[in-house]
Design a protein around this motif. Sequence first.
Motif, PDB file in Angstrom:
ATOM      1  N   ASP A 167     -37.048  55.329  51.555  1.00 15.05           N
ATOM      2  CA  ASP A 167     -35.710  55.083  52.100  1.00 15.05           C
ATOM      3  C   ASP A 167     -34.793  56.271  51.817  1.00 15.05           C
ATOM      4  OD1 ASP A 167     -36.357  52.628  53.190  1.00 15.05           O
ATOM      5  OD2 ASP A 167     -35.718  51.493  51.420  1.00 15.05           O
ATOM      6  N   ALA A 168     -34.959  56.887  50.651  1.00 16.18           N
ATOM      7  CA  ALA A 168     -34.177  58.087  50.337  1.00 16.18           C
ATOM      8  C   ALA A 168     -34.592  59.243  51.237  1.00 16.18           C
ATOM      9  CB  ALA A 168     -34.359  58.460  48.866  1.00 16.18           C
ATOM     10  N   VAL A 169     -35.885  59.355  51.513  1.00 13.65           N
ATOM     11  CA  VAL A 169     -36.370  60.390  52.432  1.00 13.65           C
ATOM     12  C   VAL A 169     -35.755  60.194  53.816  1.00 13.65           C
ATOM     13  CG1 VAL A 169     -38.410  61.213  53.673  1.00 13.65           C
ATOM     14  CG2 VAL A 169     -38.518  60.838  51.199  1.00 13.65           C
ATOM     15  N   THR A 170     -35.706  58.951  54.271  1.00 13.66           N
ATOM     16  CA  THR A 170     -35.109  58.656  55.571  1.00 13.66           C
ATOM     17  C   THR A 170     -33.665  59.140  55.628  1.00 13.66           C
ATOM     18  OG1 THR A 170     -36.529  56.720  55.841  1.00 13.66           O
ATOM     19  CG2 THR A 170     -34.521  56.791  57.175  1.00 13.66           C
ATOM     20  N   ALA A 171     -32.918  58.880  54.559  1.00 16.93           N
ATOM     21  CA  ALA A 171     -31.513  59.290  54.511  1.00 16.93           C
ATOM     22  C   ALA A 171     -31.363  60.799  54.452  1.00 16.93           C
ATOM     23  CB  ALA A 171     -30.831  58.647  53.303  1.00 16.93           C
ATOM     24  N   LEU A 172     -32.251  61.463  53.727  1.00 16.53           N
ATOM     25  CA  LEU A 172     -32.078  62.889  53.466  1.00 16.53           C
ATOM     26  C   LEU A 172     -32.636  63.758  54.589  1.00 16.53           C
ATOM     27  CD1 LEU A 172     -30.874  64.598  51.157  1.00 16.53           C
ATOM     28  CD2 LEU A 172     -33.190  64.880  50.278  1.00 16.53           C
ATOM     29  N   SER A 173     -33.924  63.600  54.896  1.00 15.61           N
ATOM     30  CA  SER A 173     -34.534  64.477  55.907  1.00 15.61           C
ATOM     31  C   SER A 173     -34.745  63.800  57.249  1.00 15.61           C
ATOM     32  CB  SER A 173     -35.874  65.028  55.394  1.00 15.61           C
ATOM     33  OG  SER A 173     -36.811  63.988  55.179  1.00 15.61           O
ATOM     34  N   GLY A 174     -34.983  62.495  57.254  1.00 17.83           N
ATOM     35  CA  GLY A 174     -35.145  61.812  58.528  1.00 17.83           C
ATOM     36  C   GLY A 174     -33.881  61.913  59.373  1.00 17.83           C
ATOM     37  N   SER A 175     -32.745  61.608  58.756  1.00 20.16           N
ATOM     38  CA  SER A 175     -31.457  61.723  59.441  1.00 20.16           C
ATOM     39  C   SER A 175     -30.829  63.098  59.265  1.00 20.16           C
ATOM     40  CB  SER A 175     -30.482  60.666  58.895  1.00 20.16           C
ATOM     41  OG  SER A 175     -30.976  59.358  59.092  1.00 20.16           O
ATOM     42  N   GLY A 176     -31.395  63.915  58.396  1.00 22.23           N
ATOM     43  CA  GLY A 176     -30.792  65.182  58.003  1.00 22.23           C
ATOM     44  C   GLY A 176     -30.401  66.122  59.127  1.00 22.23           C
ATOM     45  N   PRO A 177     -31.240  66.288  60.172  1.00 21.43           N
ATOM     46  CA  PRO A 177     -30.832  67.203  61.247  1.00 21.43           C
ATOM     47  C   PRO A 177     -29.463  66.870  61.837  1.00 21.43           C
ATOM     48  CG  PRO A 177     -33.152  66.689  61.474  1.00 21.43           C
ATOM     49  CD  PRO A 177     -32.628  65.787  60.381  1.00 21.43           C
ATOM     50  N   ALA A 178     -29.126  65.594  61.919  1.00 21.91           N
ATOM     51  CA  ALA A 178     -27.832  65.222  62.496  1.00 21.91           C
ATOM     52  C   ALA A 178     -26.681  65.746  61.649  1.00 21.91           C
ATOM     53  CB  ALA A 178     -27.732  63.705  62.631  1.00 21.91           C
ATOM     54  N   TYR A 179     -26.863  65.758  60.324  1.00 22.94           N
ATOM     55  CA  TYR A 179     -25.789  66.260  59.465  1.00 22.94           C
ATOM     56  C   TYR A 179     -25.556  67.747  59.725  1.00 22.94           C
ATOM     57  CZ  TYR A 179     -27.728  62.222  56.885  1.00 22.94           C
ATOM     58  OH  TYR A 179     -28.258  61.010  56.540  1.00 22.94           O
ATOM     59  N   PHE A 180     -26.640  68.487  59.871  1.00 18.61           N
ATOM     60  CA  PHE A 180     -26.499  69.924  60.121  1.00 18.61           C
ATOM     61  C   PHE A 180     -25.858  70.181  61.485  1.00 18.61           C
ATOM     62  CE2 PHE A 180     -29.751  69.981  56.790  1.00 18.61           C
ATOM     63  CZ  PHE A 180     -29.226  70.956  55.954  1.00 18.61           C
ATOM     64  N   TYR A 181     -26.253  69.400  62.490  1.00 17.50           N
ATOM     65  CA  TYR A 181     -25.660  69.590  63.809  1.00 17.50           C
ATOM     66  C   TYR A 181     -24.157  69.286  63.778  1.00 17.50           C
ATOM     67  CZ  TYR A 181     -30.578  69.482  65.226  1.00 17.50           C
ATOM     68  OH  TYR A 181     -31.919  69.729  65.343  1.00 17.50           O
ATOM     69  N   LEU A 182     -23.781  68.262  63.025  1.00 15.44           N
ATOM     70  CA  LEU A 182     -22.365  67.936  62.884  1.00 15.44           C
ATOM     71  C   LEU A 182     -21.616  69.082  62.208  1.00 15.44           C
ATOM     72  CD1 LEU A 182     -20.081  65.845  63.184  1.00 15.44           C
ATOM     73  CD2 LEU A 182     -20.757  64.936  60.944  1.00 15.44           C
ATOM     74  N   LEU A 183     -22.230  69.671  61.171  1.00 11.34           N
ATOM     75  CA  LEU A 183     -21.611  70.793  60.481  1.00 11.34           C
ATOM     76  C   LEU A 183     -21.445  71.998  61.416  1.00 11.34           C
ATOM     77  CD1 LEU A 183     -20.576  72.069  57.849  1.00 11.34           C
ATOM     78  CD2 LEU A 183     -22.948  72.678  57.304  1.00 11.34           C
ATOM     79  N   VAL A 184     -22.488  72.286  62.195  1.00  9.84           N
ATOM     80  CA  VAL A 184     -22.410  73.393  63.158  1.00  9.84           C
ATOM     81  C   VAL A 184     -21.319  73.131  64.188  1.00  9.84           C
ATOM     82  CG1 VAL A 184     -23.642  74.570  65.018  1.00  9.84           C
ATOM     83  CG2 VAL A 184     -24.777  74.170  62.821  1.00  9.84           C
ATOM     84  N   GLU A 185     -21.229  71.901  64.643  1.00  7.31           N
ATOM     85  CA  GLU A 185     -20.188  71.538  65.611  1.00  7.31           C
ATOM     86  C   GLU A 185     -18.800  71.799  65.025  1.00  7.31           C
ATOM     87  OE1 GLU A 185     -18.581  67.505  67.901  1.00  7.31           O
ATOM     88  OE2 GLU A 185     -20.411  67.440  66.688  1.00  7.31           O
ATOM     89  N   ALA A 186     -18.595  71.356  63.767  1.00  6.67           N
ATOM     90  CA  ALA A 186     -17.295  71.539  63.133  1.00  6.67           C
ATOM     91  C   ALA A 186     -16.985  73.015  62.896  1.00  6.67           C
ATOM     92  CB  ALA A 186     -17.256  70.772  61.812  1.00  6.67           C
ATOM     93  N   MET A 187     -18.004  73.775  62.467  1.00 12.05           N
ATOM     94  CA  MET A 187     -17.779  75.199  62.220  1.00 12.05           C
ATOM     95  C   MET A 187     -17.524  75.961  63.515  1.00 12.05           C
ATOM     96  SD  MET A 187     -20.521  75.932  59.155  1.00 12.05           S
ATOM     97  CE  MET A 187     -20.047  77.664  58.949  1.00 12.05           C
ATOM     98  N   THR A 188     -18.154  75.522  64.596  1.00 12.93           N
ATOM     99  CA  THR A 188     -17.889  76.145  65.893  1.00 12.93           C
ATOM    100  C   THR A 188     -16.439  75.923  66.301  1.00 12.93           C
ATOM    101  OG1 THR A 188     -20.192  75.846  66.581  1.00 12.93           O
ATOM    102  CG2 THR A 188     -18.576  76.229  68.314  1.00 12.93           C
ATOM    103  N   ASP A 189     -15.970  74.697  66.125  1.00 12.86           N
ATOM    104  CA  ASP A 189     -14.569  74.416  66.426  1.00 12.86           C
ATOM    105  C   ASP A 189     -13.647  75.276  65.565  1.00 12.86           C
ATOM    106  OD1 ASP A 189     -15.257  72.572  68.357  1.00 12.86           O
ATOM    107  OD2 ASP A 189     -14.991  70.832  67.049  1.00 12.86           O
ATOM    108  N   ALA A 190     -14.021  75.437  64.304  1.00 16.18           N
ATOM    109  CA  ALA A 190     -13.210  76.280  63.423  1.00 16.18           C
ATOM    110  C   ALA A 190     -13.197  77.724  63.907  1.00 16.18           C
ATOM    111  CB  ALA A 190     -13.743  76.202  61.992  1.00 16.18           C
ATOM    112  N   GLY A 191     -14.343  78.201  64.359  1.00 15.43           N
ATOM    113  CA  GLY A 191     -14.404  79.560  64.884  1.00 15.43           C
ATOM    114  C   GLY A 191     -13.501  79.747  66.090  1.00 15.43           C
ATOM    115  N   ILE A 192     -13.459  78.743  66.955  1.00 12.46           N
ATOM    116  CA  ILE A 192     -12.574  78.797  68.124  1.00 12.46           C
ATOM    117  C   ILE A 192     -11.113  78.819  67.674  1.00 12.46           C
ATOM    118  CG2 ILE A 192     -11.836  77.529  70.178  1.00 12.46           C
ATOM    119  CD1 ILE A 192     -14.740  76.458  70.335  1.00 12.46           C
ATOM    120  N   LEU A 193     -10.797  77.990  66.678  1.00 13.28           N
ATOM    121  CA  LEU A 193      -9.446  77.970  66.135  1.00 13.28           C
ATOM    122  C   LEU A 193      -9.040  79.342  65.602  1.00 13.28           C
ATOM    123  CD1 LEU A 193      -6.940  76.264  65.261  1.00 13.28           C
ATOM    124  CD2 LEU A 193      -8.135  75.869  63.101  1.00 13.28           C
TER     125      LEU A 193
END
Length: 272
Positions: A167-193
């Motif tokens: 269950d911890a693996v599911t939270a960390l790496s199973g769902s993990g790509p979504a966290y990175f994509y969210l971070l990239v999305e936020a950093m992209t917005d920051a770059g535009i700002l």
Amino acid sequence: MVSGAHTVAVIGAGKIGELMLSGLLRSGWPVDRLLATARRPARAEELTARYGVRVVDNLTAVVEAEVLAVAVKPQDAAALLDEIGPKVPADKLVISLCAGLPGNFFSRRLPEGTPVVRVMTNTPALVDQAMTAISAGAHATGEHLTLAEELFKPLGATIRVPESQQDAVTALSGSGPAYFYLLVEAMTDAGILLGLPRQVAHDLIVQTAIGSAVMLRDSGEHPVKLREAVTSPAGTTISAIRELENHGVRAALLAALEAARDRARELAAQAE
């Protein structure tokens, strides 16, 4: 290249099942040693057209395959096992790709002695960069784990963990790509700002993420040490990190992963 000595059936070839199918085919697994099942005829036609794989019904898959990779949604697993469970010979390997479902969920619905291996992979399997965690369930031997590794190594890296950690693996790496994509999305917005064109901001962030990940993997250094190497006294980086800490980013990540783990447990309870 993997041997393809076994016939593998992906039962419920949705997104995760398709990741497994496509990865095996890219690795050289013979298409005539692969089967798939799909609920909808249109999906069956799509899989056959895209991969050349033969799509069969669930009971035919049970008869013809030595390995049954179950990739249905967790809430559909009980009904599937009610259908195929009595027909599964106890010498067939059952691999569960169902998020949150423990091995004993399967063992209770399969003939006594059926080996079960629980697997959690993630979507970077599409580019052969998955992280796949493999756990022995009831009656699974070292040989069964080795076979599961053979099936998933073409998709990326594999690791063996006790099932209690899945269950911890599911939270960390199973769902993990979504966290990175969210971070990239936020950093992209920051770059535009900050005045950068969107594509420039995107390219800067993606390559920085790739380089940072490779350094983490290959340098053997602790992430704290790598971060400190970028963080000069009174510099730009420490100013940014202070703001991240002030806004509780670390605490938010801890809470987010706990929420994902708890949801995995809820899915298992609901499936019962």
